[in-house]
Structure formats: structure tokens, C-alpha cells
Design an enzyme around this catalytic site. Structure first.
Site, PDB file in Angstrom:
ATOM      1  N   PRO A  90      36.195 -35.691   4.787  1.00  0.00           N
ATOM      2  CA  PRO A  90      36.418 -36.985   5.851  1.00  0.00           C
ATOM      3  C   PRO A  90      37.347 -37.315   5.870  1.00  0.00           C
ATOM      4  O   PRO A  90      37.156 -37.823   7.690  1.00  0.00           O
ATOM      5  CB  PRO A  90      36.053 -38.397   4.635  1.00  0.00           C
ATOM      6  CG  PRO A  90      36.031 -37.669   2.866  1.00  0.00           C
ATOM      7  CD  PRO A  90      35.956 -36.850   2.771  1.00  0.00           C
ATOM      8  N   GLU A 117      38.263 -36.865  -6.138  1.00  0.00           N
ATOM      9  CA  GLU A 117      38.821 -37.454  -5.284  1.00  0.00           C
ATOM     10  C   GLU A 117      40.208 -36.994  -3.763  1.00  0.00           C
ATOM     11  O   GLU A 117      40.103 -37.832  -3.460  1.00  0.00           O
ATOM     12  CB  GLU A 117      39.841 -38.629  -6.169  1.00  0.00           C
ATOM     13  CG  GLU A 117      40.162 -39.457  -6.083  1.00  0.00           C
ATOM     14  CD  GLU A 117      39.334 -40.667  -4.943  1.00  0.00           C
ATOM     15  OE1 GLU A 117      39.420 -41.503  -4.507  1.00  0.00           O
ATOM     16  OE2 GLU A 117      38.241 -40.501  -6.244  1.00  0.00           O
ATOM     17  N   ARG A 155      21.708 -21.980  14.183  1.00  0.00           N
ATOM     18  CA  ARG A 155      20.736 -21.658  15.673  1.00  0.00           C
ATOM     19  C   ARG A 155      21.720 -21.556  16.836  1.00  0.00           C
ATOM     20  O   ARG A 155      20.973 -20.824  17.565  1.00  0.00           O
ATOM     21  CB  ARG A 155      20.230 -23.866  15.325  1.00  0.00           C
ATOM     22  CG  ARG A 155      21.240 -24.321  15.847  1.00  0.00           C
ATOM     23  CD  ARG A 155      21.063 -25.578  16.096  1.00  0.00           C
ATOM     24  NE  ARG A 155      19.559 -26.235  17.102  1.00  0.00           N
ATOM     25  CZ  ARG A 155      20.410 -26.223  18.164  1.00  0.00           C
ATOM     26  NH1 ARG A 155      21.032 -26.455  18.473  1.00  0.00           N
ATOM     27  NH2 ARG A 155      19.153 -26.590  18.735  1.00  0.00           N
ATOM     28  N   ASP A 170      20.283 -28.281  25.249  1.00  0.00           N
ATOM     29  CA  ASP A 170      20.346 -29.389  24.207  1.00  0.00           C
ATOM     30  C   ASP A 170      21.743 -30.556  24.824  1.00  0.00           C
ATOM     31  O   ASP A 170      21.909 -30.434  25.356  1.00  0.00           O
ATOM     32  CB  ASP A 170      21.182 -28.799  22.934  1.00  0.00           C
ATOM     33  CG  ASP A 170      20.036 -28.025  22.358  1.00  0.00           C
ATOM     34  OD1 ASP A 170      19.430 -28.020  21.787  1.00  0.00           O
ATOM     35  OD2 ASP A 170      21.105 -27.224  21.283  1.00  0.00           O
TER      36      ASP A 170
HETATM   37  N1  ADE Z   1      32.841 -34.797   2.511  1.00  0.00           N
HETATM   38  C1  ADE Z   1      32.918 -35.926   1.587  1.00  0.00           C
HETATM   39  N2  ADE Z   1      32.451 -37.415   3.025  1.00  0.00           N
HETATM   40  C2  ADE Z   1      32.728 -35.944   3.659  1.00  0.00           C
HETATM   41  C3  ADE Z   1      32.883 -36.041   5.041  1.00  0.00           C
HETATM   42  N3  ADE Z   1      32.453 -37.461   5.695  1.00  0.00           N
HETATM   43  N4  ADE Z   1      32.184 -35.312   6.052  1.00  0.00           N
HETATM   44  C4  ADE Z   1      32.314 -33.977   4.866  1.00  0.00           C
HETATM   45  N5  ADE Z   1      33.121 -33.646   3.715  1.00  0.00           N
HETATM   46  C5  ADE Z   1      33.021 -34.750   3.052  1.00  0.00           C
END
Ligand code: ADE
Length: 248
Positions: A90, A117, A155, A170
Site C-alpha cells: 500500500p 505487517e 491485455r 481505452d
Molecule cells: N497489499 C495490501 N494492500 C495493497 C494495495 N492497496 N496495493 C498493493 N498491494 C497491497
């Protein structure tokens, strides 16, 4: 293109990589997928791939050793090929169509999917070339996120999409969202298709589509227009939309 995925849940990928366009792409030889369970590379007798964080705190940390060894095993046969090694997390850069286009030019992609984590920082520093997030929300692991990326990259590979599914129009590749689409019947429960689409006048149809692409982008994703250079005609259309909108 070769795509390697490192995950301790390889079964998550079977349905996705063995269906639809992703399957067709590998049948045609445009891509080769390989999912590796990196637990197989754990060097300790319990095959653990995570451990407690130095300094204490909640959650487990993915160990460096199984990931280093797994990635090295994938690159050992050809050291001159430099794959892009993508860490799913994230905190990574937010994924976009532009990034999909960039990755689609590579010969070898390796995705690292964790469920922790955190990742031992040495993985980031010494193995990874890209850290990618698919959006500002937290998933239970990187698997689903990596599948989103694989789908959007494959793709784009040459000869994967037929003319019918072509990606040139697209949303995001053109810089604008797509215009509305309709198919038969022209009158469904009294709801009619715009006359221009039935007119057979191709110049007018193209113009209507261009205008509706701009309208849709302005209504839904005005941020995309900030980096878009408008033609004179598009500037006029924008003025017209604003005039029709009571907020302006
Ligand atoms: N792993 C956990 N959340 C994620 C996200 N939003 N994007 C990529 N990998 C992740």
C-alpha cells in the site's frame, strides 16, 4: 513476456490466469506465467517465511532470505536479463494506465506478494525495482493487487486483444474517459438511442463521440483534464457544458 509471481498462496492465481484473455494470451505464446510458492525457499526446518520485528511491535515481518533466494533462482539461468521486480504494497506508487504501458514493454516481470505487517527493508533496498499500490486501501495481501496488474499489462501485449477488443480507445490511454455506448434495440422500453448514432453519418458520429468523451471526463474526472491539452473545439465544448451546469 515472462511473468513470475511469488506468493505463499499460489492457488489464488489459477482461476484468473486460466480464464478469458489471460489464458488466451498464454495459449498464443504472448506470455508465460509461473507462480512460485516462496515457502519452498525457507531455509529453516519449520519453513517459516516471517518473523517478529526487531524493536518489537505488532505484526510479523516477511524475512529477506526466502525472497532473495526465490528471486535469485528465477534469474540464475540468464543473469544478463534484468527483470522488473515489483513489490505489492500500500505504500507503493499509485498504479495507473501509464505504468501498465511501461511494464508491458518489459521482457520479464517478477511480482512479490506478501501478507504481512511489513517486508524486511533489505528486500526493498536490494531486490525490488518498483513498489506499487493499486489504491488507497489495504488488502489482506498482494495477490489480488498483482492480478490486477498482470491483467492490465497482458491485455496490452501485441496480438493479445483482437480488433474488436482493441485497447487504443481505452479510457485513460486517450487521456479521456470513453464515450457512452449503445447496442440494439434502438428503442428499449421507450428509452431511445441518440439519433446521431443511427444517422449513418460517420463524421457526425465521431464528433458526437469526441464531445461525449470530454463531457464524461469533465463530469466524472475533472482532474484528468488538468494535464490534457484541449483543442479550440474542445475549449468551446467545455464552455458549453459549464453554461449548462448551474454550479457555474
Ligand atoms: N497489499 C495490501 N494492500 C495493497 C494495495 N492497496 N496495493 C498493493 N498491494 C497491497
Amino acid at each position: 513476456m515472462k511473468i513470475d509471481i511469488l506468493s505463499i498462496f499460489p492457488e489464488m492465481f489459477t482461476g484468473v490466469l486460466e480464464s478469458s484473455i489471460l489464458k488466451k494470451a498464454s495459449d498464443k505464446g504472448a506470455v508465460e506465467y509461473n507462480v512460485t510458492d516462496f515457502r519452498d525457499f525457507a531455509s529453516n526446518k519449520h519453513k517459516t517465511v516471517d518473523d517478529y520485528p526487531y524493536g518489537g511491535g505488532a505484526g510479523m515481518v516477511l524475512k529477506a532470505q526466502p525472497i532473495f533466494d526465490a528471486v535469485e533462482s528465477l534469474t540464475a539461468s540468464n543473469k544478463s536479463l534484468k527483470p522488473r521486480v515489483v513489490l505489492m504494497c500500500p505504500q507503493g506508487e499509485r498504479y495507473t494506465q501509464k505504468k501498465a504501458e511501461e511494464l508491458a514493454k518489459e521482457e520479464h516481470l517478477i511480482f512479490i506478494c506478501g501478507h504481512y505487517e511489513g517486508y524486511d527493508e533489505r528486500i526493498r533496498e536490494h531486490i525490488v525495482t518498483d513498489e506499487i499500490s493499486i489504491g488507497d486501501y489495504v488488502l489482506t495481501g498482494g495477490e489480488l493487487a498483482s492480478m490486477v496488474i498482470v491483467d492490465s499489462v497482458v491485455r496490452l501485449l501485441p496480438d493479445v486483444l483482437g480488433k474488436v477488443e482493441s485497447h487504443e480507445q481505452d479510457s485513460f490511454s486517450t487521456g479521456l474517459l470513453e464515450h457512452p455506448h449503445y447496442t440494439r434495440p434502438s428503442d428499449f422500453r421507450g428509452i431511445k438511442v441518440p439519433d446521431v448514432l443511427l444517422s449513418g453519418n460517420h463524421a457526425n458520429i465521431e464528433k458526437w463521440r469526441s464531445k461525449e468523451m470530454l463531457r464524461r471526463t469533465w463530469e466524472r474526472r475533472p482532474d484528468l483534464l488538468e494535464s490534457f491539452s484541449l483543442t479550440k473545439e474542445q475549449e468551446e465544448w467545455l464552455k458549453e457544458f459549464k453554461k449548462q451546469d448551474e454550479r457555474y
